[in-house]
Design a protein around this motif. Structure first.
Motif: not given
Length: 340
Positions: A152-161, A187-189, A195-204
Motif C-alpha cells: 500500500v505504501a509503495v502504491a501511494e508514493i509511486s506517482p512521485i517518480f 493538489w489532488p494527489y 485522506v487515504v494515507g493519514y486521515l483513515v489510519p488516524l480514525v482507525v
C-alpha cells in the motif's frame, strides 16, 4: 529562484521577505543531521536486539522489525538532503537520486503510519477480544500485515517518480520537494495522500485505542505494570499521529494552495512555505519516537536490550556505588563533627 518556487505572479515583488529561504538553509540541515545521527545509532541497535536477542518472535515483533527497516531506509536519504540544503539548494546527483530521496522521505512517513495502524489493530484484538489473542500473535498474521503495508505504501508514493522535477537556474540544479512541483497535479494527489494515507489510519487508530482504554479501565489492577505500559504506548502513538504528522499534512496543503492561486499575497506565500519547511523535520521526528515505542511494545525488547549490552551489570555496580556513598556520607559527617 522566486520564479521556480513561487511562479510568475510573485516573482516581481521585491519587498517580500526571504524567511523561507533562511529557514530552509539554516534549519533543515541541522534538523536532518541530528535525526540522522540519532536514527542510525538507535535503529541499528534496535535491529540488532530484535535479530539477536528477542525470542520468540510474535506478530507485533515482525511489525516492529519492519518499522525499524523502514526507518533505516529513511536514514539513506538524510545525508543527501542535509548536504543539499546546506549548499543552498544545489543538487549534483541526478534526477534518479533526486526522485529516490523524495520517494524514501514519503515512504517512511506513510509506511510508519501504516505499521503503527497495524500495531493498533493487533492491540485492539488482543485486549478487547482476548479469545483471539493467541491467534493474532501468530507470526503469519504479522507477516501478512507487513506485506500489505509495504504494498500500500509503495502504491501511494509511486506517482512521485514521475512528478518530482529538477530545474537548472543560475548554474544551480534544484531538486524540488513534493509541494514545490506541478501544483495542478500535486493538489489532488496530496489530498489523496492525506485522506487515504493519514486521515483513515488516524480514525482507525483512535477507534482502536478508545476501545482499548475503555477495556483497561475495567476490573481490578488498573495500575498494574502492563496496563500502565499499554496506556503509555497509546499516548506515544497518538503523539506521533497528532504532533508529527498532522502539521505536515495541513501545511503541505496550504503550501500547494498558495502556489495554485496567483492572487496570493507574497508574504503569505513565503510564510506558508516557511511553515511547511518547519513541519518536514517534525514529521521525521517519528523516527526518534519509534525508538521509545520499542521499549513499550511488550515483546521483551527492554529485557533483551539489557541482556545484550549487559546493562544489568552496570546497573548493579551503580547501585553498589550509590549504597556506598549513602553509607559513607553520614560517617564522614560524624568524623567532621568530632574533630571540630
Amino acid at each position: 529562484m522566486s520564479i521556480l518556487y513561487y511562479g510568475l505572479s510573485n516573482s516581481s515583488i521585491d519587498n517580500c521577505t526571504d524567511v523561507d529561504e533562511k529557514v530552509k538553509h539554516h534549519y533543515l540541515p541541522v534538523c536532518y543531521g541530528t535525526i540522522f545521527i540519532i536514527g542510525v545509532v538507535g535503529n541499528i541497535t534496535a535491529l540488532l536486539v530484535y535479530l539477536v536477542k528477542v525470542r520468540p518472535w510474535k506478530s507485533s515483533t515482525i511489525i516492529m522489525v519492519n518499522l525499524v527497516v523502514t526507518d533505516l531506509l529513511f536514514m539513506i536519504c538524510l545525508p543527501f538532503l542535509t548536504y543539499y540544503y546546506s549548499q543552498y539548494d544545489s543538487w549534483m546527483l541526478g534526477i534518479i537520486m533526486c526522485r529516490f530521496t523524495r520517494f524514501i522521505f514519503h515512504f517512511n512517513l506513510y509506511g510508519s503510519i501504516l505499521f503503527l495502524t497495524c500495531l493498533a489493530i493487533f492491540r485492539y484484538v488482543a485486549v478487547v477480544h482476548p479469545m483471539h489473542a493467541n491467534s493474532i500473535k501468530q507470526k503469519r498474521w504479522g507477516t501478512l500485515a507487513c506485506i500489505l503495508c509495504w504494498a500500500v505504501a509503495v502504491a501511494e508514493i509511486s506517482p512521485i517518480f514521475n512528478q518530482i522535477e529538477m530545474k537548472l537556474q543560475d548554474n544551480k540544479t534544484y531538486c524540488f520537494d513534493l509541494a514545490s512541483n506541478n501544483p495542478e497535479f500535486m493538489w489532488p494527489y496530496s489530498w489523496v495522500l492525506t485522506v487515504v494515507g493519514y486521515l483513515v489510519p488516524l480514525v482507525v487508530v483512535c477507534l482502536c485505542y478508545w476501545r482499548i482504554m475503555k477495556e483497561l479501565k475495567k476490573g481490578p489492577h488498573k495500575e498494574s505494570k502492563k496496563r500502565v505500559r499499554a496506556r503509555r504506548l497509546i499516548v506515544l502513538i497518538l503523539t506521533c499521529f497528532i504532533v508529527c504528522f498532522l502539521p505536515f499534512h495541513v501545511l503541505r496543503a496550504l503550501r500547494i494552495y498558495t502556489r495554485l492561486t496567483p492572487e496570493t499575497n507574497c508574504m503569505l506565500d513565503r510564510w506558508a512555505h516557511a511553515a511547511y519547511i518547519i513541519s518536514r523535520p517534525i514529521a521525521a521526528v517519528n523516527v526518534i519516537l519509534n525508538l521509545l515505542l520499542y521499549t513499550l511494545s511488550g515483546d521483551c525488547f527492554k529485557q533483551a536490550f539489557v541482556e545484550m549490552f549487559r546493562c544489568d551489570r552496570l546497573v548493579s555496580k551503580t547501585k553498589d556505588i550509590v549504597k556506598v556513598a549513602v553509607i559513607s556520607k553520614p560517617t564522614t559527617k560524624i568524623t567532621h563533627d568530632q574533630s571540630s
